[in-house]
Structure formats: structure tokens, C-alpha cells
Enzyme design. Structure first.
Site, PDB file in Angstrom:
ATOM      1  CG  ASP A 106       7.240  23.538  67.950  1.00 20.73           C
ATOM      2  OD1 ASP A 106       7.097  22.551  69.029  1.00 20.73           O
ATOM      3  OD2 ASP A 106       8.339  23.684  67.940  1.00 20.73           O
ATOM      4  CG  ASP A 162      13.312  18.976  57.508  1.00 23.67           C
ATOM      5  OD1 ASP A 162      12.054  18.772  58.680  1.00 23.67           O
ATOM      6  OD2 ASP A 162      14.175  19.767  57.333  1.00 23.67           O
TER       7      ASP A 162
HETATM    8  P1  IMP Z   1       4.775  25.748  64.087  1.00 19.00           P
HETATM    9  O1  IMP Z   1       3.573  24.821  65.266  1.00 19.00           O
HETATM   10  O2  IMP Z   1       4.234  26.235  63.658  1.00 19.00           O
HETATM   11  O3  IMP Z   1       5.748  25.955  65.323  1.00 19.00           O
HETATM   12  O4  IMP Z   1       5.226  24.561  63.890  1.00 19.00           O
HETATM   13  C1  IMP Z   1       5.360  23.491  63.422  1.00 19.00           C
HETATM   14  C2  IMP Z   1       6.649  22.737  62.357  1.00 19.00           C
HETATM   15  O5  IMP Z   1       7.360  23.013  62.610  1.00 19.00           O
HETATM   16  C3  IMP Z   1       5.503  21.451  61.289  1.00 19.00           C
HETATM   17  O6  IMP Z   1       4.886  21.078  60.536  1.00 19.00           O
HETATM   18  C4  IMP Z   1       7.663  20.890  61.464  1.00 19.00           C
HETATM   19  O7  IMP Z   1       7.955  21.308  60.066  1.00 19.00           O
HETATM   20  C5  IMP Z   1       8.607  22.154  62.286  1.00 19.00           C
HETATM   21  N1  IMP Z   1       8.925  21.687  63.380  1.00 19.00           N
HETATM   22  C6  IMP Z   1       7.865  21.623  64.927  1.00 19.00           C
HETATM   23  N2  IMP Z   1       8.507  20.727  65.590  1.00 19.00           N
HETATM   24  C7  IMP Z   1      10.348  19.651  64.770  1.00 19.00           C
HETATM   25  C8  IMP Z   1      11.008  18.601  65.321  1.00 19.00           C
HETATM   26  O8  IMP Z   1      11.088  18.352  66.573  1.00 19.00           O
HETATM   27  N3  IMP Z   1      11.849  18.056  64.036  1.00 19.00           N
HETATM   28  C9  IMP Z   1      11.644  19.011  62.673  1.00 19.00           C
HETATM   29  N4  IMP Z   1      10.695  19.626  62.304  1.00 19.00           N
HETATM   30  C10 IMP Z   1       9.846  20.330  63.632  1.00 19.00           C
END
Ligand code: IMP
Ligand code: MG
Length: 183
Positions: A106, A162
Site C-alpha cells: 500500500d 482482513d
Molecule cells: P504499507 O505498504 O506499509 O502501507 O502496508 C501494507 C499493509 O497494510 C498490508 O500488508 C495490509 O496488511 C494493510 N493493507 C493495505 N491495504 C489494505 C486493504 O485494502 N485491505 C486490508 N489491508 C490492507
């Protein structure tokens, strides 16, 4: 009628068959790329647990399995070094070829910080395999070496992923109805 989690699904984005097909392709690619060296396949819990289990069985070479639990509290445009590790790898990291297995990228903060952390501990290489990519919200650059699918900027659930700890047991990837997370 009894409640089913499927009632909260907005749209099915990837079917069980599509996921299985892509996991098989990724497994074949990883098998070829790591043909000459053992691989440490590290699942990022809990979200990547189901993907990790399927991917491991699609790889034909020698593989060790391990898991990490981590969260990033970063909010800035650059990786902020605020990685919080709740469960670390068990064995020695030095000299290992590590493939981090993530459910969805994300902002990118978690993976970029995990990668730096493991390289700092002496890993020979730290590559990334992500089932899903949500580029719309990226804050830091991460190179996804193996990618399943790109998804739109919606709330994604299923196949390990989730919302408030539910929906991980959906066998497919879906978007969640807005009324569930906006109420
Ligand atoms: P980031 O890339 O550090 O923001 O973290 C990504 C994490 O956020 C993923 O491993 C998921 O656990 C969580 N995440 C991001 N987008 C979603 C979504 O649409 N649904 C559920 N969890 C999400
Ligand atoms: Mg996660």
C-alpha cells in the site's frame, strides 16, 4: 438465513482460479530464479499467511519457511525508521537469500523498512513477492520483484487479507462494501 461474510462483499476482483493460476506462475518463476541457491521464504503475518502457504508449495527448489510480524508507524514521504518488529526471524539472517512474501503493498513503508532491516543484519539478498499492489497510495519506492496483480484503491479483503480481523477466510479477493467500513 444465517449470516455469511459474502454478504459484505462489494465485488469479487480475483477468483480462486485466477489466484491459483498466478500463484503457480510466480512459483515457477521463483523456482527458476533461485535454482542454484536455497531460499528463505518469509511470510509477513497475518495477511500473507494463506498466500505464503500456497506459494511455498508452488516452488520446487529447496526452501526454508519463516514468518515475521511487523508494523510501520511511519507517515512521512520517506521511510521513517519506525519499524516495530513483533516477531522476528528465528535463525541467522547473515548470508541468506530472503524472499519477503506480502499480501498487499500500500504505502510501501512496511516492506521498505523490513528490507533495510534485514539487509542491515547481513542478508545476502532481500527480494519482495507481493500478491497485490495498490500503487495509488504509495509513499516510498519499493521494488516488487514478483507481483501477482495490481488492484484499485479500494478496501480489499479475502485470501488472508482482513478488515478488523474478519474476512481472511474468503477464498477469493474482493472489495468490501463501503457501508461496512464507513459506519
Ligand atoms: P504499507 O505498504 O506499509 O502501507 O502496508 C501494507 C499493509 O497494510 C498490508 O500488508 C495490509 O496488511 C494493510 N493493507 C493495505 N491495504 C489494505 C486493504 O485494502 N485491505 C486490508 N489491508 C490492507
Ligand atoms: Mg500486512
Amino acid at each position: 438465513m444465517a449470516y455469511s461474510i459474502e454478504q459484505d462483499v462489494d465485488q469479487i476482483l480475483l477468483s480462486e482460479q485466477q489466484i491459483a493460476q498466478r500463484v503457480a506462475e510466480l512459483g515457477a518463476q521463483i523456482t527458476a530464479d533461485y535454482a542454484d541457491r536455497p531460499l528463505m521464504l518469509v511470510g509477513i503475518l497475518k495477511g500473507a499467511g494463506i498466500f505464503h502457504a500456497d506459494l511455498a508449495r508452488a516452488i520446487k527448489g529447496r526452501v526454508q519457511l519463516d514468518f515475521m510480524v511487523a508494523s510501520s508507524y511511519g507517515s512521512g514521504a520517506v521511510s521513517s525508521g519506525t519499524l516495530h518488529i513483533i516477531k522476528d526471524l528465528e535463525g541467522d539472517v547473515a548470508g541468506k537469500d530472503i524472499l519477503l512474501v506480502e499480501d498487499i503493498v500500500d504505502t510501501g513503508l512496511t516492506l521498505s523498512e523490513l528490507q533495510q532491516y534485514l539487509l542491515g543484519r547481513g542478508a545476502a539478498s532481500v527480494k519482495i513477492c507481493a500478491l497485490l499492489n495498490k500503487p495509488a497510495r504509495r509513499k516510498v519506492d519499493v521494488t516488487i520483484d514478483y507481483l501477482g496483480y495490481t488492484v484499485p484503491d479500494e478496501f480489499i479483503i479475502g485470501y488472508g487479507i482482513d478488515y478488523a480481523e474478519s474476512y481472511r477466510n474468503l477464498p477469493y479477493i474482493a472489495s468490501l462494501k463501503r457501508e461496512i467500513y464507513e459506519r
